[in-house]
Design an enzyme around this catalytic site. Sequence first.
Site, short mmCIF file in Angstrom:
data_model
loop_
_atom_site.label_atom_id
_atom_site.label_comp_id
_atom_site.label_asym_id
_atom_site.label_seq_id
_atom_site.Cartn_x
_atom_site.Cartn_y
_atom_site.Cartn_z
N HIS A 207 0.79 -1.23 0.00
CA HIS A 207 0.00 0.00 0.00
C HIS A 207 0.83 1.29 0.00
O HIS A 207 0.28 2.37 -0.14
CB HIS A 207 -0.95 0.03 1.20
C1 UD1 Z 1 -1.81 5.79 5.31
C2 UD1 Z 1 -0.47 6.30 5.85
C3 UD1 Z 1 0.50 5.14 5.93
C4 UD1 Z 1 -0.10 3.94 6.68
C5 UD1 Z 1 -1.40 3.56 5.99
C6 UD1 Z 1 -2.08 2.37 6.62
C7 UD1 Z 1 0.05 8.64 5.31
C8 UD1 Z 1 0.88 9.52 4.45
N1 UD1 Z 1 0.09 7.31 5.00
O1 UD1 Z 1 -1.58 5.40 3.95
O2 UD1 Z 1 1.68 5.55 6.59
O3 UD1 Z 1 0.81 2.86 6.63
O4 UD1 Z 1 -2.28 4.69 6.04
O5 UD1 Z 1 -3.16 1.94 5.82
O6 UD1 Z 1 -0.60 9.10 6.21
N2 UD1 Z 1 -8.75 5.33 0.91
C9 UD1 Z 1 -9.99 4.75 0.84
N3 UD1 Z 1 -10.65 4.48 2.00
C10 UD1 Z 1 -10.12 4.79 3.22
C11 UD1 Z 1 -8.88 5.41 3.26
C12 UD1 Z 1 -8.20 5.65 2.12
O7 UD1 Z 1 -10.51 4.43 -0.23
O8 UD1 Z 1 -10.78 4.51 4.24
C13 UD1 Z 1 -8.03 5.59 -0.35
C14 UD1 Z 1 -8.20 7.01 -0.82
O9 UD1 Z 1 -8.30 7.03 -2.21
C15 UD1 Z 1 -6.89 7.67 -0.45
C16 UD1 Z 1 -5.93 6.53 -0.55
O10 UD1 Z 1 -6.66 5.35 -0.16
O11 UD1 Z 1 -6.55 8.74 -1.25
C17 UD1 Z 1 -4.78 6.69 0.35
O12 UD1 Z 1 -5.23 6.94 1.67
P1 UD1 Z 1 -4.33 7.76 2.71
O13 UD1 Z 1 -4.96 7.77 4.02
O14 UD1 Z 1 -3.94 9.04 2.10
O15 UD1 Z 1 -3.00 6.93 2.77
P2 UD1 Z 1 -2.78 5.37 2.93
O16 UD1 Z 1 -2.24 4.87 1.62
O17 UD1 Z 1 -3.93 4.63 3.52
#
Ligand code: UD1
Length: 362
Positions: A207
């Site tokens: 991820h």
């Molecule tokens: C985040 C953390 C990472 C952690 C990970 C655990 C940052 C920079 N990264 O990464 O360190 O290891 O969480 O999972 O804070 N999305 C959904 N549903 C959700 C959440 C996210 O669809 O409930 C999608 C969205 O399109 C979003 C993308 O995932 O833009 C990334 O989500 P984000 O929270 O920005 O970062 P993670 O990749 O989850």
Amino acid sequence: MRIVTIVGARPQFVKASVVSKAFRKLAPQRIQEILVHTGQHYDTELSDVFFRQLGIPKPVINLGIGSGTNGAQTGRMLESIEQVLMEERPDRVLVYGDTNSTLAGALAAAKLHIPVAHVEAGLRSFNRHMPEEINRVVTDHVSDLLFCPTKTAVENLRQEGIVRGIHQVGDVMYDCVLTFAPIAEQNSKILGELNLKPKGYFLATIHRAENTDDPARLKSLLDALFEINRRLAPVVWPVHPRTRKAMLSYKITLDDSLCLTAPLPYLDMQQLMANARCVMTDSGGMQKEAFFHQVPCLTLRDETEWVETTECGYNQIVGTDAKKIIEAAATARFPNGSKSPELFGNGKASLAIVNLLVTQTS
Ligand code: UD1
């Protein structure tokens, strides 16, 4: 004493669960914890299910920030958390790990002159292209209580000139595994549901932005998973929404030979990890969890913050080169007869943290 705890992403729910429990156990009269969820993770399987399984009290405030670019997401959090802190006026803010929620919580508090405690302080990958690395460095430099999981973390802080407020308390994720692994073993039915035999499958997760946002790296990782699945043993892969979206946008389609699932609840994930032949991951937390379960791990990155796990060959850094990953998967073993040394503490990190919060917060 009033403490505002900021959480927002899946690994923080895990870490906060044991510390919140320690608050309730050790200092129910002395500490009032106000749990704030930024809403960074909002899908049920990344958020609600963790609160339910880990027995975390419902957040008092959910900011509902959701997704966005790093800057937009962090900016929205900063503004909303500042508002909460101005209303709540806590004695301290507690943040976990290295996500955008961590950074926003720490920065908002520091600017209001509210002392910040950071759980999992001092971790460094020395790769400033990772958003997590920026989040770690800035958070540590605005915190006055730094709870380090390992000796390396303490040393990293010293190297950056941080010498005060450092406490090596052990790793709260070790507390979690000790608490929840027996419960997972009793209650999880995931092996049967996915038709898996103990030690007869690989478990993969991907991820990190550095892997998902680069089509060549992601493609190479997928090639490796397919080959391992074809040649060695079934690969189980709970797919993170970020990765699913990336594959869609690069028009990568997966055949159904891999065992794909939605992101899994904590207990099922622990049960899958404990029984895997090998874990392959770019997650920080899972590198340690594999180690706690004494399962070999291949880290799908070019470096790790958890260098202790790579010593003695428990965890191998294999990057994203498909050939290297396949070769390493074929031979991965946890060193024979080794009992994990207590590099990550004694399973009582959360109690140490709460005791220090009580004595070090005025
Ligand atoms: C985040 C953390 C990472 C952690 C990970 C655990 C940052 C920079 N990264 O990464 O360190 O290891 O969480 O999972 O804070 N999305 C959904 N549903 C959700 C959440 C996210 O669809 O409930 C999608 C969205 O399109 C979003 C993308 O995932 O833009 C990334 O989500 P984000 O929270 O920005 O970062 P993670 O990749 O989850």
